[in-house]
Enzyme design. Structure first.
Site, PDB file in Angstrom:
ATOM      1  N   HIS A   1      41.954  42.515  33.430  1.00 22.23           N
ATOM      2  CA  HIS A   1      43.358  42.226  33.118  1.00 22.23           C
ATOM      3  C   HIS A   1      44.065  41.592  34.321  1.00 22.23           C
ATOM      4  O   HIS A   1      44.702  40.532  34.200  1.00 22.23           O
ATOM      5  CB  HIS A   1      44.038  43.545  32.721  1.00 22.23           C
ATOM      6  CG  HIS A   1      45.508  43.452  32.460  1.00 22.23           C
ATOM      7  ND1 HIS A   1      46.042  43.474  31.191  1.00 22.23           N
ATOM      8  CD2 HIS A   1      46.567  43.375  33.309  1.00 22.23           C
ATOM      9  CE1 HIS A   1      47.363  43.404  31.264  1.00 22.23           C
ATOM     10  NE2 HIS A   1      47.706  43.334  32.539  1.00 22.23           N
ATOM     11  N   GLU A   2      43.943  42.225  35.479  1.00 22.22           N
ATOM     12  CA  GLU A   2      44.646  41.716  36.661  1.00 22.22           C
ATOM     13  C   GLU A   2      44.092  40.379  37.110  1.00 22.22           C
ATOM     14  O   GLU A   2      44.838  39.514  37.583  1.00 22.22           O
ATOM     15  CB  GLU A   2      44.570  42.739  37.796  1.00 22.22           C
ATOM     16  CG  GLU A   2      45.272  44.061  37.510  1.00 22.22           C
ATOM     17  CD  GLU A   2      46.755  43.924  37.233  1.00 22.22           C
ATOM     18  OE1 GLU A   2      47.362  42.929  37.687  1.00 22.22           O
ATOM     19  OE2 GLU A   2      47.310  44.803  36.554  1.00 22.22           O
TER      20      GLU A   2
ATOM     21  N   HIS B   1      45.784  37.639  35.330  1.00 20.62           N
ATOM     22  CA  HIS B   1      47.021  37.196  35.987  1.00 20.62           C
ATOM     23  C   HIS B   1      46.702  36.259  37.149  1.00 20.62           C
ATOM     24  O   HIS B   1      47.366  35.237  37.331  1.00 20.62           O
ATOM     25  CB  HIS B   1      47.803  38.405  36.515  1.00 20.62           C
ATOM     26  CG  HIS B   1      48.395  39.273  35.459  1.00 20.62           C
ATOM     27  ND1 HIS B   1      49.044  38.773  34.348  1.00 20.62           N
ATOM     28  CD2 HIS B   1      48.462  40.637  35.340  1.00 20.62           C
ATOM     29  CE1 HIS B   1      49.480  39.778  33.598  1.00 20.62           C
ATOM     30  NE2 HIS B   1      49.131  40.908  34.179  1.00 20.62           N
TER      31      HIS B   1
END
Length: 336
Positions: A251-252, A255
Site C-alpha cells: 500500500h505505502e 503512494h
C-alpha cells in the site's frame, strides 16, 4: 493517420483541462482539520495522522495542498495524453519492464531491547509479496488477471541488500532524518525501505510522493528523505492482525509510485484520478463481501491495495493504476 493524431491531441486538451479542474478537489489534501466528515487529523510525535487510524489501517501518507495536487495532475494528464498521441501516430506500445533496486533497512531500537528486529528471511518474504502484488491487474468488477496480460507493465523489486541499523524511534522526525541521511542509497528510481517499530506514533506505515523529488516542490533534501517506512509487525507472519500479510508495504509503496487511496475525494468528481477504480465514499474497514457507497456506476473497489481493508481482503491493482504508476515513473523516477 491525421484523424488519429487529431483525436489524441484532443484527448490531451481534455485531460489537461480535467486535471486542472478535478483537483479543486479535497479540502483534506493538505492534512488540515477541514477534512472529510469521516476523517480528522491530529499531530502525534510530530506526525500528522488520521483519527480513523486508531480503529483501522494506519497510513501516514499526507497529501500536499490542493494547489500542488492540481499542478501534479495537470502534468500527469499532459504526459499521458502525449504518450497516447505518440502511439496513435504509429509509435510502439511494447510491454514495459521496470526494474526497481530495493534497499532494505531494518532499524531496531538502540535501547538494548532490539525492538523492531525482523530476520533476513522475513524481510525477503516481504519483497516476494511485493513482487506478487505488483504483478496483479484486477478489473473494476474484481476479476483478477496479470499485469503482462492487462496492463503490459511489469514491476520487479530487486533486493540489493539488507542493512541493520540501531537507532532511536523513527517516529521522531529528527531520528528519521539522521537515519536516512546516513543510509539512503541509489537514485530516484531506487526504493529505500525502512522496517522499524512505529507503534509510538500509531502508524503502520508512511511514504514520500514521487513529485516531491522535483525542485519546484520545495522539499529540502527530498532525495535523502525519499522512501517508505513500515511497522515491522505488518510484515508477512507479523503479529499485528488483521494487517500482518505484508499489504501495508504494498500500500505505502503504491503512494511512493504516485497512487492515491481509492476513496480519495469520495464520490466527488475526479476521485482517485484513475478511471477503472469506481468511486468510493470513504475507507473500508474489515473485509466486506460487497459495498456500494457512491451513486456513480460500479461497486467499491474495497479489494484494492489502496483501500484500508484487512490484509486478507486485498488482492490487486487495476490496469490503469499500473498505467498511472508508469506515468509518474517516467516523470519523476525514471531519470536522474
Amino acid at each position: 493517420m491525421q484523424r488519429r493524431v487529431a483525436a489524441a491531441l484532443s484527448l490531451l486538451a481534455a485531460l489537461t483541462w480535467l486535471a486542472a479542474t478535478a483537483c479543486a478537489c479535497s479540502s483534506r489534501a493538505g492534512g488540515r482539520d477541514d477534512a472529510a466528515a469521516w476523517d480528522r487529523h491530529i499531530t502525534l510525535q510530530g506526525r500528522r495522522r488520521s483519527l480513523l487510524s486508531f480503529s483501522g489501517r494506519r497510513c501516514g501518507a499526507v497529501l500536499p495542498p490542493a494547489d500542488v495536487l492540481q499542478r501534479v495532475e495537470f502534468s500527469a494528464a499532459a504526459h499521458a495524453a502525449k504518450e497516447a498521441a505518440r502511439v496513435a501516430s504509429g509509435g510502439s506500445q511494447a510491454p514495459r519492464v521496470f526494474n526497481i533496486p530495493t534497499f532494505v533497512y531494518n532499524v531496531v531500537s538502540n535501547d538494548g531491547t532490539e525492538r523492531g528486529f525482523v530476520s533476513d528471511a522475513g524481510l525477503k518474504l516481504q519483497i516476494a509479496e511485493m513482487n506478487k502484488a505488483y504483478a496483479t491487474a484486477v478489473t473494476p468488477d474484481g476479476v483478477e488477471g496479470t499485469s503482462a496480460a492487462r496492463a503490459k507493465i511489469t514491476w520487479n523489486f530487486s533486493l540489493q541488500n539488507i542493512t541493520r541499523i540501531k537507532a532511536g524511534d523513527m517516529c521522531d522526525s529528527a531520528v528519521e532524518k539522521t537515519v536516512k541521511a546516513a543510509s539512503r542509497k541509489g537514485g530516484r528510481g531506487a526504493l529505500n525501505l525502512y522496517i522499524t517499530d512505529l507503534s509510538a506514533c500509531g502508524l503502520l506505515g508512511y511514504s514520500t510522493w514521487p513529485w516531491e523529488l522535483e525542485p519546484k516542490a520545495g522539499k529540502p533534501n527530498a532525495l535523502i528523505m525519499d522512501g517508505v517506512v513500515i511497522h515491522f509487525e505488518t510484515l508477512p507472519k507479523g503479529t499485528y492482525k488483521p494487517f500482518n500479510m505484508g499489504r501495508t508495504c504494498i500500500h505505502e509503496t503504491g503512494h511512493w509510485m504516485g497512487l492515491y487511496h481509492v476513496f480519495q475525494n469520495g464520490c466527488s468528481k475526479g476521485g482517485d484520478q484513475v478511471d477503472d477504480t469506481p468511486y468510493q465514499s470513504a475507507p473500508t474497514e474489515g473485509c466486506p463481501k460487497s459495498r456500494d457507497s457512491c451513486p456513480q456506476p460500479g461497486t467499491d473497489p474495497f479489494w484494492n491495495f489502496m483501500d484500508y481493508t484487512d490484509d486478507k481482503c486485498m488482492k490487486g491493482f487495476t490496469p490503469l493504476q499500473h498505467q498511472r504508476m508508469a506515468t509518474f515513473w517516467a516523470q519523476h523516477r525514471g531519470r536522474r
